[in-house]
Design a protein around this motif. Structure first.
Motif, PDB file in Angstrom:
ATOM      1  N   ARG A   1      55.446  32.942  -3.812  1.00  0.00           N
ATOM      2  CA  ARG A   1      54.292  33.626  -3.209  1.00  0.00           C
ATOM      3  C   ARG A   1      53.040  33.368  -4.030  1.00  0.00           C
ATOM      4  O   ARG A   1      51.959  33.118  -3.495  1.00  0.00           O
ATOM      5  N   THR A   2      53.197  33.456  -5.343  1.00  0.00           N
ATOM      6  CA  THR A   2      52.058  33.301  -6.248  1.00  0.00           C
ATOM      7  C   THR A   2      51.561  31.861  -6.267  1.00  0.00           C
ATOM      8  O   THR A   2      50.360  31.604  -6.137  1.00  0.00           O
TER       9      THR A   2
ATOM     10  N   ALA B   1      51.237  37.578  -5.866  1.00  0.00           N
ATOM     11  CA  ALA B   1      52.317  38.191  -6.651  1.00  0.00           C
ATOM     12  C   ALA B   1      52.683  39.582  -6.152  1.00  0.00           C
ATOM     13  O   ALA B   1      53.853  39.962  -6.139  1.00  0.00           O
ATOM     14  N   THR B   2      51.689  40.352  -5.744  1.00  0.00           N
ATOM     15  CA  THR B   2      51.943  41.725  -5.308  1.00  0.00           C
ATOM     16  C   THR B   2      52.492  41.807  -3.890  1.00  0.00           C
ATOM     17  O   THR B   2      53.036  42.836  -3.499  1.00  0.00           O
ATOM     18  N   GLY B   3      52.327  40.724  -3.114  1.00  0.00           N
ATOM     19  CA  GLY B   3      52.744  40.772  -1.712  1.00  0.00           C
ATOM     20  C   GLY B   3      51.923  41.749  -0.895  1.00  0.00           C
ATOM     21  O   GLY B   3      52.367  42.247   0.143  1.00  0.00           O
TER      22      GLY B   3
ATOM     23  N   PHE C   1      58.896  39.133 -12.088  1.00  0.00           N
ATOM     24  CA  PHE C   1      59.030  39.371 -10.650  1.00  0.00           C
ATOM     25  C   PHE C   1      60.288  40.156 -10.288  1.00  0.00           C
ATOM     26  O   PHE C   1      60.305  40.848  -9.277  1.00  0.00           O
TER      27      PHE C   1
ATOM     28  N   LEU D   1      55.782  45.670 -11.154  1.00  0.00           N
ATOM     29  CA  LEU D   1      55.521  44.263 -11.468  1.00  0.00           C
ATOM     30  C   LEU D   1      54.729  44.196 -12.767  1.00  0.00           C
ATOM     31  O   LEU D   1      53.535  44.480 -12.802  1.00  0.00           O
TER      32      LEU D   1
ATOM     33  N   ARG E   1      61.211  34.221  -5.149  1.00  0.00           N
ATOM     34  CA  ARG E   1      60.381  34.667  -4.018  1.00  0.00           C
ATOM     35  C   ARG E   1      58.993  35.063  -4.508  1.00  0.00           C
ATOM     36  O   ARG E   1      57.978  34.689  -3.916  1.00  0.00           O
ATOM     37  N   GLY E   2      58.937  35.815  -5.610  1.00  0.00           N
ATOM     38  CA  GLY E   2      57.642  36.209  -6.165  1.00  0.00           C
ATOM     39  C   GLY E   2      56.862  35.027  -6.701  1.00  0.00           C
ATOM     40  O   GLY E   2      55.645  34.914  -6.502  1.00  0.00           O
TER      41      GLY E   2
ATOM     42  N   ARG F   1      64.881  37.158  -6.239  1.00  0.00           N
ATOM     43  CA  ARG F   1      63.655  37.957  -6.301  1.00  0.00           C
ATOM     44  C   ARG F   1      62.596  37.243  -7.129  1.00  0.00           C
ATOM     45  O   ARG F   1      61.410  37.240  -6.784  1.00  0.00           O
TER      46      ARG F   1
END
Length: 595
Positions: free
Chosen positions: A19-20, A228-230, A351, A336, A15-16, A12
């Motif tokens: 993304r960021t 970060a928030t997706g 994250f 988050l 993944r976060g 997790r």
């Protein structure tokens, strides 16, 4: 099972983080791509989708851009040139974000002034901005009028509403301005290291300072949270925080507007209307400051708190006990938490949702994070240095100051304040090798063996008593859990003849509060050195616009019952907390009682 949980947690986190990093990797100080270019791309991609909603009115991306363009052409028409400053002194409203977005299109800097200010603090913020023009409305104009005599130079007042006296009507002026984007040539030669905004520190311990927000930093804020928030184009993000602050005005809006989603902006936060608003607007996320969440969990249950579509809450300053209750009571799937400072180069994200942690830098990614904790002396308020003159890094569990290495890339650059002397004070030199430079966050933290960071206190708030370091933040958290205590603000006060500072708690209490029961629970929950020596009953705790407790005036008041209103108690070694009288104060002040 423990290994599986750890792998899931690390997955997790990665993944976060990926993304960021994917969203911020192309940001560069030398790039001609500015924050307004990021936003313009979003406008062209989602022109007909809703972008901003405020008090029942909605602007599409195209309409938001048209409003921004009018402000850009207005400034051009007034011969406000790139690099010059316009002060924005407004409450949250539909035009707030389009104003500074539009001004950035022509290279003009916008100073985001806290709309709660008045008098000297307001004049100070306007003076250091260097602005010749200020935008106000009917709500903020009276405060500006009262502060005019304190200004160092004349400042033209433009009103979004009816103008009086020497004010000028901005609504009327905008009517003749084009809705088309200004020619890009007007910002030719500008790069992302140029200034976009001034955002002010909260001023909890003095007058606010203006942090210089470059286009790079604005992009980092907005793009980082877009990743970060997706968030997606389907998300509606509820923003009840002030737009003059980075958390609401950049992080919250960036998550929405750089993903094709929409931001539902409120004039101000209301615990009573929060959930009904969220449900009515179909919001899927909200951005918070920790105290906002505490107000929500302290509010009586309402029907809509379970009928919402919230899938993520993101923000900073969320206490562990409030975090746990937020998730269970309001059934929020994911929280988050992040850490960052307006003017600094340190940013951390939690994250994987470890309750109470403000972020994480795993050992196996240590070289990817330029964040460290160094041992710190609370009495001298300086980092501890070894025999070689260099700082000493903290081990797991040790409390130290959080610092960030200053570099030349987007993520490690330090732009500081408008005041160069204030900027230099935040740099720590010769930290781990001669000649290096690190940004001082001014925050004490500890890190565990898994790389999770935990906030302890602000430097200056932590004090020494009985040879021990007392964290005002941790004590206040314990006191707030005592029955009958609504809010707690903890600080240290000087007592004649005593070493260090004695703990004092300013409490807002509920009906039925019992000082004896309070003392009994404090004695059970806190070690002797951390138990407040003095307790002051307050009608309310003064806060900043972002809900941070102000302590400066309380510290100055001290514990003299002749100077303050409301009851003051002190902890008698035998009787526990008893009311402090004037003779008792004089005896304490003369050193007649051993504390």
């Amino acid at each position: 099972m423990r290994l599986k949980a750890r792998l899931e947690r690390d997955w997790r986190f990665m993944r976060g983080l990926n993304r960021t990093l994917k969203r911020v990797k192309t940001i560069a100080p030398s790039s001609p791509n500015l924050i307004c270019d990021d936003l313009q791309t979003a406008v062209e991609t989602w022109r007909d989708r809703p972008a901003l909603t405020f008090e029942g009115k909605t602007l599409t991306y195209g309409e938001m851009d048209a409003v921004a363009n009018r402000f850009a052409h207005w400034a051009k028409g007034m011969n406000i040139r790139r690099g010059q400053v316009v002060a924005l002194f407004l409450p949250n409203r539909l035009e707030y974000f389009p104003i500074w977005y539009g001004l950035s299109k022509i290279g003009v800097v916008t100073a985001l002034i806290n709309n709660q200010l008045a008098g000297l603090p307001l004049a100070h913020c306007l003076n250091i901005s260097g602005a010749a023009h200020v935008i106000v409305d009917g709500e903020t104009s009276p405060a500006f009028e009262q502060a005019k005599t304190l200004l160092e130079r004349p400042m033209q007042q433009w009103v979004l509403g009816q103008a009086h006296g020497d004010q000028r009507d901005l609504v009327q002026a905008l009517k003749s301005c084009s809705q088309l984007p200004p020619d890009r040539s007007v910002r030719e030669g500008m790069t992302a290291k140029d200034t976009a905004l001034y955002i002010y520190t909260s001023g909890t311990t003095g007058l606010p300072k203006a942090a210089r927000i470059t286009h790079v930093r604005a992009q980092l804020y907005m793009r980082a949270f877009a990743g970060a928030t997706g968030a997606t184009a389907k998300d509606r993000i509820y923003v009840a925080l002030p737009l003059y602050h980075a958390t609401g005005g950049l992080c919250g809006l960036g998550a929405a507007l750089l993903n094709g989603g929409s931001a539902v902006v409120k004039k101000k936060f209301s615990a009573s209307h929060f959930w009904s608003d969220v449900v009515a607007e179909g919001c899927t996320m909200f951005v918070y400051i920790g105290e906002l969440c505490r107000y929500l969990v302290n509010h009586p249950e309402v029907e809509d708190e379970h009928g919402h579509k919230i899938r993520l809450a993101f923000g900073n300053g969320l206490r562990g006990d409030v975090w746990a209750e937020m998730r269970t009571r309001f059934r929020i799937p994911e929280i988050l938490e992040f850490y960052g400072s307006t003017e600094g180069n340190v940013s951390l994200f939690n994250f994987d949702g470890k309750v109470g942690a403000i972020g994480r830098a795993p050992k196996w990614l240590r070289n990817k994070f330029s964040v460290r904790l160094v041992q710190f002396d609370v009495e001298t308020e300086e980092p501890v240095r070894g025999m070689n003159g260099l700082c000493i890094e903290c081990g797991p569990g040790q409390v130290g100051e959080c610092i960030g290495q200053i570099g030349g890339d987007a993520r490690t650059a330090y732009t500081g304040y408008v005041d160069k002397a204030a900027s230099e004070k935040k740099i720590l030199h010769d930290v781990f090798e001669r000649g290096d430079g690190w940004f001082r966050t001014g925050d004490l933290m500890r890190m565990d063996a898994d790389g999770y960071f935990y906030f302890v206190d602000r430097i200056g708030d932590t004090f020494r008593w009985k040879g021990e370091n007392v964290s005002t933040n941790e004590v206040a958290e314990r006191l707030a859990a005592v029955p009958g205590v609504a809010e707690a603000n903890v600080y240290g006060v000087t007592v004649e003849g005593a070493d260090g500072r004695a703990g004092m708690a300013g409490l807002v209490v509920e009906s039925g509060f019992d000082i004896k029961q309070f003392g009994e629970q404090v004695a059970r929950d806190l070690p002797p050195y951390a138990q407040p020596v003095f307790v002051r009953i307050l009608p309310a705790i003064e806060t900043t616009g972002t809900f941070k407790h102000r302590k400066m005036d309380l510290v100055a008041d001290g514990f003299d019952p002749g100077k303050v209103r409301g009851a003051i108690f002190w902890r008698d070694p035998v009787k526990g907390y008893i009311k402090l009288t004037k003779p008792g104060f004089e005896k304490l002040s003369a050193g007649g009682v051993k504390l």
